[in-house]
Design an enzyme around this catalytic site. Structure first.
Site, PDB file in Angstrom:
ATOM      1  CB  VAL A   1      25.404  58.281  39.326  1.00 13.22           C
ATOM      2  CG1 VAL A   1      25.944  58.065  40.725  1.00 13.22           C
ATOM      3  CG2 VAL A   1      26.506  58.151  38.268  1.00 13.22           C
TER       4      VAL A   1
ATOM      5  CG  ASN B   1      33.694  60.467  44.157  1.00 11.80           C
ATOM      6  OD1 ASN B   1      34.726  61.086  43.886  1.00 11.80           O
ATOM      7  ND2 ASN B   1      33.655  59.139  44.183  1.00 11.80           N
TER       8      ASN B   1
ATOM      9  CE1 TYR C   1      37.094  62.758  33.909  1.00 13.16           C
ATOM     10  CE2 TYR C   1      38.718  64.531  33.846  1.00 13.16           C
ATOM     11  CZ  TYR C   1      37.994  63.588  34.558  1.00 13.16           C
ATOM     12  OH  TYR C   1      38.163  63.486  35.928  1.00 13.16           O
TER      13      TYR C   1
ATOM     14  CB  SER D   1      31.930  65.365  31.366  1.00 11.31           C
ATOM     15  OG  SER D   1      33.188  65.014  31.903  1.00 11.31           O
ATOM     16  CE  LYS D   2      34.939  64.691  36.302  1.00  9.12           C
ATOM     17  NZ  LYS D   2      34.226  64.278  37.537  1.00  9.12           N
TER      18      LYS D   2
HETATM   19  P1  NAI Z   1      38.012  55.513  40.926  1.00  6.51           P
HETATM   20  O1  NAI Z   1      37.958  54.774  39.645  1.00  6.51           O
HETATM   21  O2  NAI Z   1      38.959  55.064  41.980  1.00  6.51           O
HETATM   22  O3  NAI Z   1      36.554  55.592  41.576  1.00  6.51           O
HETATM   23  C1  NAI Z   1      35.417  55.852  40.818  1.00  6.51           C
HETATM   24  C2  NAI Z   1      34.269  55.070  41.416  1.00  6.51           C
HETATM   25  O4  NAI Z   1      33.078  55.437  40.699  1.00  6.51           O
HETATM   26  C3  NAI Z   1      34.428  53.546  41.252  1.00  6.51           C
HETATM   27  O5  NAI Z   1      34.202  52.914  42.497  1.00  6.51           O
HETATM   28  C4  NAI Z   1      33.383  53.172  40.224  1.00  6.51           C
HETATM   29  O6  NAI Z   1      32.845  51.871  40.401  1.00  6.51           O
HETATM   30  C5  NAI Z   1      32.340  54.251  40.455  1.00  6.51           C
HETATM   31  N1  NAI Z   1      31.461  54.458  39.317  1.00  6.51           N
HETATM   32  C6  NAI Z   1      31.788  54.533  38.008  1.00  6.51           C
HETATM   33  N2  NAI Z   1      30.693  54.683  37.259  1.00  6.51           N
HETATM   34  C7  NAI Z   1      29.639  54.713  38.107  1.00  6.51           C
HETATM   35  C8  NAI Z   1      28.242  54.844  37.949  1.00  6.51           C
HETATM   36  N3  NAI Z   1      27.690  54.953  36.735  1.00  6.51           N
HETATM   37  N4  NAI Z   1      27.452  54.856  39.045  1.00  6.51           N
HETATM   38  C9  NAI Z   1      27.998  54.728  40.284  1.00  6.51           C
HETATM   39  N5  NAI Z   1      29.307  54.571  40.498  1.00  6.51           N
HETATM   40  C10 NAI Z   1      30.121  54.559  39.422  1.00  6.51           C
HETATM   41  O7  NAI Z   1      38.306  57.013  40.501  1.00  6.51           O
HETATM   42  P2  NAI Z   1      38.551  58.358  41.328  1.00  6.51           P
HETATM   43  O8  NAI Z   1      39.807  58.932  40.803  1.00  6.51           O
HETATM   44  O9  NAI Z   1      38.398  58.150  42.766  1.00  6.51           O
HETATM   45  O10 NAI Z   1      37.361  59.253  40.757  1.00  6.51           O
HETATM   46  C11 NAI Z   1      36.408  59.888  41.571  1.00  6.51           C
HETATM   47  C12 NAI Z   1      36.042  61.218  40.937  1.00  6.51           C
HETATM   48  O11 NAI Z   1      37.189  62.060  40.935  1.00  6.51           O
HETATM   49  C13 NAI Z   1      35.567  61.129  39.483  1.00  6.51           C
HETATM   50  O12 NAI Z   1      34.465  62.002  39.296  1.00  6.51           O
HETATM   51  C14 NAI Z   1      36.776  61.622  38.712  1.00  6.51           C
HETATM   52  O13 NAI Z   1      36.429  62.157  37.464  1.00  6.51           O
HETATM   53  C15 NAI Z   1      37.310  62.663  39.664  1.00  6.51           C
HETATM   54  N6  NAI Z   1      38.697  63.055  39.433  1.00  6.51           N
HETATM   55  C16 NAI Z   1      39.710  62.137  39.547  1.00  6.51           C
HETATM   56  C17 NAI Z   1      41.018  62.525  39.304  1.00  6.51           C
HETATM   57  C18 NAI Z   1      42.151  61.565  39.386  1.00  6.51           C
HETATM   58  O14 NAI Z   1      43.263  61.919  38.933  1.00  6.51           O
HETATM   59  N7  NAI Z   1      41.992  60.392  39.954  1.00  6.51           N
HETATM   60  C19 NAI Z   1      41.346  63.920  38.949  1.00  6.51           C
HETATM   61  C20 NAI Z   1      40.205  64.786  38.883  1.00  6.51           C
HETATM   62  C21 NAI Z   1      38.939  64.356  39.123  1.00  6.51           C
END
Ligand code: NAI
Length: 253
Positions: free
Chosen positions: A63, A88, A154, A157-158
């Site tokens: 992304v 996401n 973080y 950014s958010k």
């Molecule tokens: P996750 O680590 O399970 O999934 C994140 C995915 O994004 C991974 O598949 C990774 O390969 C991909 N990714 C990372 N950098 C990338 C890039 N430059 N281009 C394309 N893909 C990329 O994490 P999760 O928790 O599912 O995170 C998803 C979203 O939710 C994120 O934006 C995170 O900040 C947000 N979030 C997560 C929380 C949590 O407690 N897990 C809480 C609040 C927000």
């Protein structure tokens, strides 16, 4: 079905919230465009969706690469149209005080979490405006609303994701395009595992964290996916510029 005949692109869909969203969208009849930098993981998600009879395809997409983002979105929109984009993909950083966070870590987080969402909106908007309809769902965080200690980059950014989404909603609304943010609390994914692994006692840290939530547990990725589905669907046809908090009540007490 809520997304029948619709095409939805999801970034970071190889795991966690993105993967759960891909599964939820497929169950609601969408053609799902799974994108990620993790090609093996993304291909596995697509294979599992296809096994369930869904229409899905994988595109390698970092992304932070605006040109690549435009190319993938252009190809998808040209072939199927683009009804929904879920920006996401995101990253965290090790807990550190602001003065101990170096510029390269700050910039990395901004590149993925802010520029990644910007790039997604930038690529999708021309197609959605031309269609006269579309839904953008950006994934923020509780850190869009609260400044979390030792999570300054973080939080920066958010916070930006939430306000960027409001600006997009204001600009794109006249073209029939909605934009919303979902703001999850701690959710059980690999991102959370990484955060916990860096604590002295990860299991105790997990229990302490859960105890702070009124529901006495952390969120599941499927629960965030349900909120994303709502914002992406016509059920939210008059909801735009909103930040939907999915945090088990944490931020209210
Ligand atoms: P996750 O680590 O399970 O999934 C994140 C995915 O994004 C991974 O598949 C990774 O390969 C991909 N990714 C990372 N950098 C990338 C890039 N430059 N281009 C394309 N893909 C990329 O994490 P999760 O928790 O599912 O995170 C998803 C979203 O939710 C994120 O934006 C995170 O900040 C947000 N979030 C997560 C929380 C949590 O407690 N897990 C809480 C609040 C927000």
């Amino acid at each position: 079905m809520r997304l029948e005949n619709e095409t939805a692109l999801i970034t970071g869909a190889a795991s966690g919230i993105g993967r759960a969203t891909a599964e939820r969208f497929a169950a609601e009849g969408a053609r799902v465009i799974v994108t990620d930098i993790d090609s093996d993981g993304g291909e596995r998600v697509v294979a599992a969706l296809e096994d369930e009879g869904a229409d899905a395809e994988f595109h390698d997409l970092d992304v932070t690469d605006s040109e690549e983002f435009h190319a993938v979105v252009g190809a998808v929109a040209g072939e199927y149209g683009l009804d929904v984009i879920v920006n996401n993909a995101g990253t965290g950083h090790p807990s550190a005080r602001l003065e101990d966070t170096d510029e390269s870590m700050r910039d990395f987080v901004i590149d993925v979490n802010v520029k990644g969402v910007w790039n997604g909106c930038h690529a999708a908007l021309p197609h959605m405006k031309e269609q006269g309809r579309g839904a953008i769902v950006n994934v923020g965080s509780l850190a869009s609303l609260l400044g979390l200690p030792k999570q300054a980059a973080y939080s920066l950014s958010k916070g930006a994701v939430l306000n960027l989404t409001r600006a997009v909603a204001a600009e794109a609304g006249p073209y029939g395009v909605r934009a919303n943010t979902v703001c999850p609390g701690f959710t059980d994914t690999s991102l959370l595992e990484q955060y916990l692994a860096a604590q002295d006692d990860p299991e105790a840290a997990r229990e302490e964290m859960a105890a702070e939530y009124p529901l006495k547990r952390l969120g599941e990725p499927e629960e965030v996916a349900d909120a994303i589905l709502f914002l992406a669907s016509d059920e939210a046809s008059f909801v735009s510029g909103h930040g939907l908090v999915v945090d088990g009540g944490f931020s209210t007490c």
